[in-house]
Design an enzyme around this catalytic site. Structure first.
Site, mmCIF file in Angstrom:
data_model
loop_
_atom_site.group_PDB
_atom_site.id
_atom_site.type_symbol
_atom_site.label_atom_id
_atom_site.label_comp_id
_atom_site.label_asym_id
_atom_site.label_seq_id
_atom_site.Cartn_x
_atom_site.Cartn_y
_atom_site.Cartn_z
ATOM 1 N N HIS A 88 -2.938 -5.119 -0.940
ATOM 2 C CA HIS A 88 -2.782 -4.161 -2.043
ATOM 3 C C HIS A 88 -4.130 -3.564 -2.448
ATOM 4 O O HIS A 88 -5.185 -4.180 -2.287
ATOM 5 C CB HIS A 88 -2.023 -4.743 -3.237
ATOM 6 C CG HIS A 88 -2.739 -5.717 -4.103
ATOM 7 N ND1 HIS A 88 -2.109 -6.759 -4.726
ATOM 8 C CD2 HIS A 88 -4.037 -5.825 -4.476
ATOM 9 C CE1 HIS A 88 -2.970 -7.446 -5.451
ATOM 10 N NE2 HIS A 88 -4.154 -6.897 -5.305
ATOM 11 N N ASP A 108 -5.865 -0.049 -12.947
ATOM 12 C CA ASP A 108 -4.563 -0.608 -13.298
ATOM 13 C C ASP A 108 -4.667 -1.443 -14.559
ATOM 14 O O ASP A 108 -5.767 -1.746 -15.034
ATOM 15 C CB ASP A 108 -3.999 -1.434 -12.128
ATOM 16 C CG ASP A 108 -5.037 -2.356 -11.490
ATOM 17 O OD1 ASP A 108 -6.054 -2.660 -12.143
ATOM 18 O OD2 ASP A 108 -4.830 -2.764 -10.348
ATOM 19 N N GLU A 131 1.336 -2.544 -4.110
ATOM 20 C CA GLU A 131 1.747 -3.659 -3.279
ATOM 21 C C GLU A 131 2.337 -3.138 -1.969
ATOM 22 O O GLU A 131 2.632 -1.938 -1.850
ATOM 23 C CB GLU A 131 2.812 -4.479 -4.039
ATOM 24 C CG GLU A 131 2.353 -4.998 -5.403
ATOM 25 C CD GLU A 131 1.395 -6.186 -5.314
ATOM 26 O OE1 GLU A 131 0.798 -6.412 -4.234
ATOM 27 O OE2 GLU A 131 1.239 -6.884 -6.332
ATOM 28 N N ASN A 186 -2.722 -9.518 0.191
ATOM 29 C CA ASN A 186 -1.574 -8.924 0.886
ATOM 30 C C ASN A 186 -1.814 -7.448 1.220
ATOM 31 O O ASN A 186 -0.887 -6.743 1.608
ATOM 32 C CB ASN A 186 -0.306 -9.076 0.043
ATOM 33 C CG ASN A 186 -0.391 -8.325 -1.281
ATOM 34 O OD1 ASN A 186 -1.420 -7.729 -1.603
ATOM 35 N ND2 ASN A 186 0.680 -8.331 -2.045
HETATM 36 C C1 GLP Z 1 -6.140 -7.658 -8.321
HETATM 37 C C2 GLP Z 1 -6.390 -6.180 -8.707
HETATM 38 C C3 GLP Z 1 -7.045 -5.430 -7.592
HETATM 39 C C4 GLP Z 1 -8.049 -6.351 -6.925
HETATM 40 C C5 GLP Z 1 -7.333 -7.441 -6.183
HETATM 41 C C6 GLP Z 1 -8.226 -8.495 -5.542
HETATM 42 O O1 GLP Z 1 -4.906 -8.149 -8.672
HETATM 43 N N1 GLP Z 1 -5.297 -5.414 -9.228
HETATM 44 O O2 GLP Z 1 -7.647 -4.255 -8.105
HETATM 45 O O3 GLP Z 1 -8.847 -5.627 -6.043
HETATM 46 O O4 GLP Z 1 -6.333 -8.033 -6.972
HETATM 47 O O5 GLP Z 1 -8.701 -9.416 -6.460
HETATM 48 P P1 GLP Z 1 -9.984 -10.297 -6.214
HETATM 49 O O6 GLP Z 1 -11.135 -9.375 -6.236
HETATM 50 O O7 GLP Z 1 -10.008 -11.275 -7.356
HETATM 51 O O8 GLP Z 1 -9.811 -10.955 -4.902
#
Ligand code: GLP
Length: 244
Positions: free
Chosen positions: A139, A68, A144, A137
């Site tokens: 995702h 993304d 989402e 959440n």
């Molecule tokens: C982000 C990304 C995801 C990621 C998630 C968790 O916003 N778009 O690909 O896996 O949130 O983030 P973190 O690894 O910092 O907990």
């Protein structure tokens, strides 16, 4: 079924996933890899960088597609995932930058750019291996809650919890981009192997939901249970609420 591995430490989890990737790249040097951003994969990327420095792995023939990218940031903004990946991984390994792909969030027609990204991934033969984190959440990528199992790469609105989680990086939730282009759930499920990492107590509830709650759009991570080759790599803290 998600094969779940609870490692004694994060480092052990990173080492285990990196070891698999070394074996994969030896067998399939032209592998198409899917990369995630966020705090979770940083240790894995450090391990890959160390493996490269020690000559244990080469990505010289591989290519990659990131999950993304935010919409609306300046192309040079260091908070773009492209910049983040260069800093955390690409400048430490031998993957040619021309083969490290991101959705074209600077395009005038973002919907067309999303379709083009999906098409580019398909013409590369799809992902051989994908590392994923999980949002609080549920995702995956920026799919989402509410994202359907057949969703493809598209423009999405970010959830408030996601923007709150990114607030620190952007100096306040109000500065976090509202939109992104993300691979869809179906795009993700098209990967041959999916390796999900989740670490720390803050991920314990979502790990439990991912493994044990009914499969539903309310928690897109539950869709991973339909994939034939998915592994979840945890530390004791993130595994604390999951049933054995
Ligand atoms: C982000 C990304 C995801 C990621 C998630 C968790 O916003 N778009 O690909 O896996 O949130 O983030 P973190 O690894 O910092 O907990």
């Amino acid at each position: 079924m998600i094969r779940t591995h609870v490692h004694p430490t994060r480092d052990a989890a990173d080492a285990s996933v990196a070891a698999e990737l070394r074996v994969l790249l030896r067998a399939e040097p032209r592998a198409v890899l899917g990369f995630a951003t966020g705090n979770t994969p940083i240790g894995l990327y450090r391990t890959l960088a160390a493996d490269r420095a020690a000559g244990r792995v080469s990505l010289a023939l591989a290519s990659s597609f990131n999950l993304d990218e935010y919409v609306g940031l300046d192309p040079e903004d260091p908070r773009r995932f492209g910049a983040w990946m260069r800093e955390q991984l690409f400048r430490h390994v031998d993957l040619p930058l021309a083969r490290a792909r991101f959705p074209d969030v600077d395009a005038v027609d973002l919907d067309a750019a999303a379709r083009a990204y999906e098409a580019a991934l398909a013409s590369a033969g799809g992902l051989d291996w994908l590392v994923l984190g999980i949002g609080r959440n549920g995702h995956v990528g920026f799919n989402e809650p509410g994202s359907s199992v057949d969703s493809r790469t598209r423009v999405v609105e970010l959830a408030e919890t996601t923007r709150a989680d990114a607030a620190r990086t952007f100096g306040g939730a109000e500065n976090v981009p509202r939109r992104a282009i993300t691979m869809g759930v179906a795009t993700i499920l098209g990967a041959k192997r999916i390796r999900v990492l989740a670490f720390g107590a803050a991920k314990a509830a979502i790990v439990r939901a991912c493994l044990h709650e009914p499969v539903s759009e309310r928690c897109p991570a539950t869709f991973l249970r339909g994939h034939p080759d998915v592994e979840l790599h945890l530390d004791p803290e993130s595994a604390a609420l999951a049933s054995p």
